[in-house]
Design a protein around this motif. Structure first.
Motif, short mmCIF file in Angstrom:
data_model
loop_
_atom_site.label_atom_id
_atom_site.label_comp_id
_atom_site.label_asym_id
_atom_site.label_seq_id
_atom_site.Cartn_x
_atom_site.Cartn_y
_atom_site.Cartn_z
N ARG B 3 64.77 90.22 51.00
CA ARG B 3 63.75 90.80 51.86
C ARG B 3 62.83 89.68 52.32
N ASN B 8 57.81 92.32 51.80
CA ASN B 8 57.22 92.45 50.46
C ASN B 8 55.72 92.72 50.55
N PHE B 11 55.00 96.23 51.67
CA PHE B 11 55.24 97.22 50.61
C PHE B 11 54.10 97.20 49.58
N SER B 50 58.17 88.56 45.46
CA SER B 50 59.12 89.52 44.91
C SER B 50 60.30 88.71 44.39
#
Lengths: 111, 223
Positions: B3, B8, B11, B50
């Protein structure tokens, strides 16, 4: 990256593990499943017959815990019976792909 | 699935935005960072990663994009913070942890101070227990959970602190696979404890498992 994608990943993992380990049971608990506001992580419980099954599952669902805010607890049936974890924490069974609670309760129903 | 940093950050910031009791809004300022606006305090600046195992180079990459972050959050709950990353974060005075700890830092904020000094209660508790032992010479952090405990008398010990409410056999094995071997595990959660299977799993890997502070403290004196 979104809650629907997280649910998709969870559904994929549940399907995969149900095909790999017999008598395996997945449960959800904590804020993601039970609170209607926010969630800090996704609490999951996996109950299986043996530690070997548990280790296999931990490897099979690697994508889930290495890429998402997931707190995965794996217990044998004996450990669960001794601790009454499911009842104590109000765990919700997750059955067959996208769980039945989706959209009905918990932060997981949020967009 | 790789991603982008922007994904990230989107989110993690959306998780924080849902904390409507404490947070007014979030504002993304770089692909790696966002601001948390609250009613009472100045905005907090948060970096996002992440990564399963966070190294110093990952922290540095984020700091190159935004050197002013106060807290770096890693999305995977069980992501490992390697010693090199922790050393760099401490040198720069930046708090770190999973998103859950970031939420604790935001909701527990009581003054205008930035989040830089935040340390989660369980981390603080374990560090305090280790630091207060009379046989401690010095501590070296190997990962966020494992410390090298150098003793005045005796060989150094590799000690992990696990805070799981129910510490099971599989979770002991998983922690070792993620963080590396330890010679001793101390179960730090006072409300729960290890299952008999956890003791068996630890024993089979040559690890001593303790859940009582007195027993654990005695062990640190034993050569």
């Amino acid at each position: 990256m979104s809650v629907p994608q997280l649910l998709q990943c969870l559904a994929k993992v549940i399907e995969l593990t149900e095909a790999s380990v017999s008598n395996a049971r997945w449960f959800g608990f904590g804020s993601f499943f039970l609170s209607t506001k926010h969630f800090s992580d996704v609490d999951l419980l996996f109950v299986c017959a043996t530690q070997e099954d548990g280790i296999l599952i931990h490897q099979l669902c690697r994508e889930l815990w290495t890429e998402w805010p997931v707190d995965l607890l794996i217990m044998t049936e004996a450990e669960e019976a001794n601790t009454s974890f499911i009842v104590k924490w109000g765990c919700i069974p997750l059955i067959g792909g996208i769980p039945h609670w989706r959209g009905s309760q918990g932060a997981c129903g949020l967009p | 699935m790789a991603r982008s940093p922007q994904d990230n950050t989107n989110f993690a910031s959306s998780m924080i935005a849902r904390m409507t009791e404490a947070v007014q809004r979030v504002e993304i300022v770089t692909p790696y960072s966002f601001l948390v606006h609250t009613e009472k305090f100045p905005p907090a600046r948060v970096g996002v990663l992440s990564i399963n195992k966070v190294e110093a180079s990952d922290v540095q990459r984020l700091l190159d994009a935004d050197p002013r972050v106060e807290f770096i959050a890693n999305i995977p709950k069980v992501g490992v913070w390697q010693g090199s990353a922790i050393h760099l974060l401490q040198e720069k005075g930046i708090a770190f942890g999973p998103v859950k700890h970031l939420m604790g830092a935001i909701s527990g904020r009581r003054d205008e101070e930035p989040l830089n000094d935040y340390e989660h209660a369980e981390t603080k508790y374990f560090k305090t227990i280790l630091s207060q032992h009379k046989n401690l010479h010095h501590l070296v952090r190997v990962t966020d959970l494992i410390y090298e405990f150098h003793r005045k008398n005796g060989e150094p010990l590799l000690i992990a602190g696990l805070n799981d409410y129910e510490l099971t056999g599989v979770m002991i094995r998983a922690a070792v696979a993620q963080h590396g071997h330890a010679s001793i595990i101390f179960a730090t959660n006072p409300n729960g404890g290890p299952t008999p299977e956890a003791y068996d799993a630890a024993n089979s890997m040559g690890i001593e498992l303790y859940d009582q502070r007195n027993d654990f403290y005695r062990r640190l004196h034993t050569p």
